[in-house]
Design an enzyme around this catalytic site. Structure first.
Site, PDB file in Angstrom:
ATOM      1  N   HIS A   1      10.584 -24.031   8.635  1.00  0.00           N
ATOM      2  CA  HIS A   1       9.596 -24.686   9.490  1.00  0.00           C
ATOM      3  C   HIS A   1       8.169 -24.588   8.957  1.00  0.00           C
ATOM      4  O   HIS A   1       7.419 -25.559   9.030  1.00  0.00           O
ATOM      5  CB  HIS A   1       9.600 -24.075  10.896  1.00  0.00           C
ATOM      6  CG  HIS A   1      10.847 -24.367  11.661  1.00  0.00           C
ATOM      7  ND1 HIS A   1      10.850 -24.650  13.004  1.00  0.00           N
ATOM      8  CD2 HIS A   1      12.148 -24.427  11.272  1.00  0.00           C
ATOM      9  CE1 HIS A   1      12.098 -24.875  13.407  1.00  0.00           C
ATOM     10  NE2 HIS A   1      12.898 -24.729  12.373  1.00  0.00           N
TER      11      HIS A   1
ATOM     12  N   ASP B   1       0.873  -1.179   0.000  1.00  0.00           N
ATOM     13  CA  ASP B   1       0.000   0.000   0.000  1.00  0.00           C
ATOM     14  C   ASP B   1       0.911   1.231   0.000  1.00  0.00           C
ATOM     15  O   ASP B   1       2.142   1.104  -0.147  1.00  0.00           O
ATOM     16  CB  ASP B   1      -0.977  -0.026   1.188  1.00  0.00           C
ATOM     17  CG  ASP B   1      -0.294   0.228   2.529  1.00  0.00           C
ATOM     18  OD1 ASP B   1       0.960   0.305   2.564  1.00  0.00           O
ATOM     19  OD2 ASP B   1      -1.005   0.338   3.549  1.00  0.00           O
ATOM     20  N   HIS B   2       0.321   2.442   0.201  1.00  0.00           N
ATOM     21  CA  HIS B   2       1.127   3.674   0.173  1.00  0.00           C
ATOM     22  C   HIS B   2       2.209   3.642   1.257  1.00  0.00           C
ATOM     23  O   HIS B   2       3.300   4.172   1.073  1.00  0.00           O
ATOM     24  CB  HIS B   2       0.223   4.897   0.353  1.00  0.00           C
ATOM     25  CG  HIS B   2      -0.637   4.804   1.584  1.00  0.00           C
ATOM     26  ND1 HIS B   2      -1.689   3.928   1.676  1.00  0.00           N
ATOM     27  CD2 HIS B   2      -0.580   5.458   2.780  1.00  0.00           C
ATOM     28  CE1 HIS B   2      -2.262   4.045   2.869  1.00  0.00           C
ATOM     29  NE2 HIS B   2      -1.597   4.977   3.562  1.00  0.00           N
TER      30      HIS B   2
ATOM     31  N   CYS C   1       3.348  -3.080   3.927  1.00  0.00           N
ATOM     32  CA  CYS C   1       2.553  -1.895   4.259  1.00  0.00           C
ATOM     33  C   CYS C   1       3.334  -1.125   5.315  1.00  0.00           C
ATOM     34  O   CYS C   1       4.551  -1.354   5.449  1.00  0.00           O
ATOM     35  CB  CYS C   1       1.134  -2.260   4.691  1.00  0.00           C
ATOM     36  SG  CYS C   1       0.984  -3.240   6.184  1.00  0.00           S
TER      37      CYS C   1
ATOM     38  N   HIS D   1       7.413 -30.914  10.449  1.00  0.00           N
ATOM     39  CA  HIS D   1       6.927 -29.622   9.938  1.00  0.00           C
ATOM     40  C   HIS D   1       5.815 -29.826   8.907  1.00  0.00           C
ATOM     41  O   HIS D   1       4.843 -29.061   8.876  1.00  0.00           O
ATOM     42  CB  HIS D   1       8.091 -28.830   9.332  1.00  0.00           C
ATOM     43  CG  HIS D   1       9.111 -28.440  10.346  1.00  0.00           C
ATOM     44  ND1 HIS D   1       8.763 -27.923  11.574  1.00  0.00           N
ATOM     45  CD2 HIS D   1      10.465 -28.506  10.332  1.00  0.00           C
ATOM     46  CE1 HIS D   1       9.857 -27.682  12.276  1.00  0.00           C
ATOM     47  NE2 HIS D   1      10.904 -28.039  11.550  1.00  0.00           N
TER      48      HIS D   1
ATOM     49  N   THR E   1       3.279  -1.196   8.630  1.00  0.00           N
ATOM     50  CA  THR E   1       3.765  -2.100   9.681  1.00  0.00           C
ATOM     51  C   THR E   1       3.960  -3.534   9.192  1.00  0.00           C
ATOM     52  O   THR E   1       4.582  -4.337   9.875  1.00  0.00           O
ATOM     53  CB  THR E   1       2.738  -2.162  10.828  1.00  0.00           C
ATOM     54  OG1 THR E   1       1.503  -2.636  10.256  1.00  0.00           O
ATOM     55  CG2 THR E   1       2.525  -0.814  11.470  1.00  0.00           C
ATOM     56  N   GLY E   2       3.352  -3.876   8.086  1.00  0.00           N
ATOM     57  CA  GLY E   2       3.345  -5.265   7.602  1.00  0.00           C
ATOM     58  C   GLY E   2       2.222  -6.068   8.239  1.00  0.00           C
ATOM     59  O   GLY E   2       1.950  -7.200   7.841  1.00  0.00           O
ATOM     60  N   ILE E   3       1.569  -5.471   9.232  1.00  0.00           N
ATOM     61  CA  ILE E   3       0.578  -6.232   9.995  1.00  0.00           C
ATOM     62  C   ILE E   3      -0.736  -6.398   9.214  1.00  0.00           C
ATOM     63  O   ILE E   3      -1.206  -7.521   8.988  1.00  0.00           O
ATOM     64  CB  ILE E   3       0.303  -5.566  11.369  1.00  0.00           C
ATOM     65  CG1 ILE E   3       1.587  -5.554  12.209  1.00  0.00           C
ATOM     66  CG2 ILE E   3      -0.799  -6.308  12.113  1.00  0.00           C
ATOM     67  CD1 ILE E   3       1.498  -4.733  13.491  1.00  0.00           C
TER      68      ILE E   3
HETATM   69  C1  RB5 Z   1      -1.518   2.832   6.521  1.00  0.00           C
HETATM   70  O1  RB5 Z   1      -1.449   4.052   7.170  1.00  0.00           O
HETATM   71  C2  RB5 Z   1      -1.199   1.719   7.499  1.00  0.00           C
HETATM   72  O2  RB5 Z   1      -2.264   1.514   8.352  1.00  0.00           O
HETATM   73  C3  RB5 Z   1      -0.884   0.434   6.729  1.00  0.00           C
HETATM   74  O3  RB5 Z   1       0.170   0.686   5.854  1.00  0.00           O
HETATM   75  C4  RB5 Z   1      -0.438  -0.732   7.572  1.00  0.00           C
HETATM   76  O4  RB5 Z   1       0.503  -0.386   8.508  1.00  0.00           O
HETATM   77  C5  RB5 Z   1      -1.512  -1.544   8.137  1.00  0.00           C
HETATM   78  O5  RB5 Z   1      -1.322  -2.503   8.903  1.00  0.00           O
END
Ligand code: RB5
Length: 296
Positions: free
Chosen positions: A251, A161-162, A218, A287, A220-222
């Site tokens: 694994h 994403d951005h 993204c 595994h 955080t990658g989360i």
């Molecule tokens: C975007 O601001 C942010 O929420 C997204 O890139 C990401 O971190 C979501 O988990």
């Protein structure tokens, strides 16, 4: 040219039947199919019952002579399908002893086709009915193989994403410099977008086999890894250190790497990408069992 080798114990019953069946089902001229044995003491013809069952099913196997698999065949094969787990273990050991990097191309036939821990039992010494059943078993498995998938050069899919746009560009530079084929799924600017859109696109193409692996970024990658893990068959790993990237390949056989651009620097991110792409799955039984549990 892609190279598939079927392997059984003596190369007189199961693997030559598998070879003949695969040759009759595979339409591509770009795939070479052969069979070999693990313990071949002398050159023998195909077993009479195996030959009869094949001929009864209009499948011809001409001039088969049993041969043991050698190191260079093991090294050059693109896919090795064994009848039993024991065959696979012996080949894995042989590959390891000879420092071959193709250990993630060796599967049992059941494991490759159905992801199941089952052997194709040896019909040797039994009557023609046992051979007929063995033929059917092997035929049913091989008829499910998509030979076109074997031919396709698998690529890496990358999406963001951005919040992950700059890091995605750095990774694209790395993939290009290292001649690693990839497809860029966007986003293509820093304008705000919704990460689930990009996570879903890459995850679906990993799950359907278009992509070998995916990389998602993204802020955080989360969010993007949570999204990817909603797609069945995807195992997305959020990694911000090299140890985890390596371990998740070994694994979990993770097929997507997720990272956060706002969490780590580019230098570390590229080391993580390298570790993720270069580390093979361990193929270790425990595994495999756990991954199968995730799928179920
Ligand atoms: C975007 O601001 C942010 O929420 C997204 O890139 C990401 O971190 C979501 O988990």
């Amino acid at each position: 040219m892609k190279n598939i080798i079927f392997v059984c114990t003596g190369n007189t019953c199961r693997s030559p039947m598998a070879e003949a069946i695969a040759k009759s089902l595979c339409k591509s001229k770009d795939i070479s199919i052969s069979s070999r044995g693990i313990f071949v003491y002398k050159n023998l013809d195909i077993n009479e019952n195996a030959k009869k069952v094949l001929l009864d099913n209009n499948i011809n196997i001409s001039n088969h002579i049993s041969k043991p698999i050698n190191i260079s065949e093991l090294e050059n094969a693109d896919l090795i399908l064994t009848m039993e787990k024991e065959h696979k273990n012996i080949l894995l050991k042989l590959a390891q002893t000879n420092n071959l990097s193709n250990k993630n191309k060796i599967f049992t036939l059941y494991e490759y086709v159905l992801n199941k821990d089952i052997n194709v039992e040896d019909p040797f010494g039994n009557d023609i009915n046992t051979y007929s059943k063995c033929f059917e078993e092997i035929y049913n498995l091989i008829s499910k193989i998509n030979f076109n998938n074997i031919l396709e050069e698998k690529i890496i899919g990358i999406g963001c994403d951005h919040g992950g746009f700059n890091l995605k560009n750095e990774i694209i530079k790395y993939l290009t410099e290292n001649n690693i084929p990839f497809k860029d799924y966007g986003t293509y600017s820093k304008d705000a977008v919704d990460y689930p859109v990009y996570g879903k696109k890459v995850a679906e193409d990993v799950a359907n086999g278009t992509l070998d692996k995916g990389i998602l970024i993204c802020g955080t990658g989360i969010g993007i890894s949570i999204t990817a893990n909603k797609v069945k068959g995807v195992r997305a790993a959020l990694c911000h250190d090299v140890f985890s990237a390596k371990a998740t390949r070994e694994h979990n056989n993770a097929n997507i790497l997720a990272m956060g651009e706002r969490v780590i620097g580019y230098g570390l991110a590229l080391e993580i990408v390298k570790a993720f792409l270069e580390t093979p799955f361990s193929n270790d039984e425990r595994h495999i069992r756990r991954i199968n549990m995730i799928e179920e």
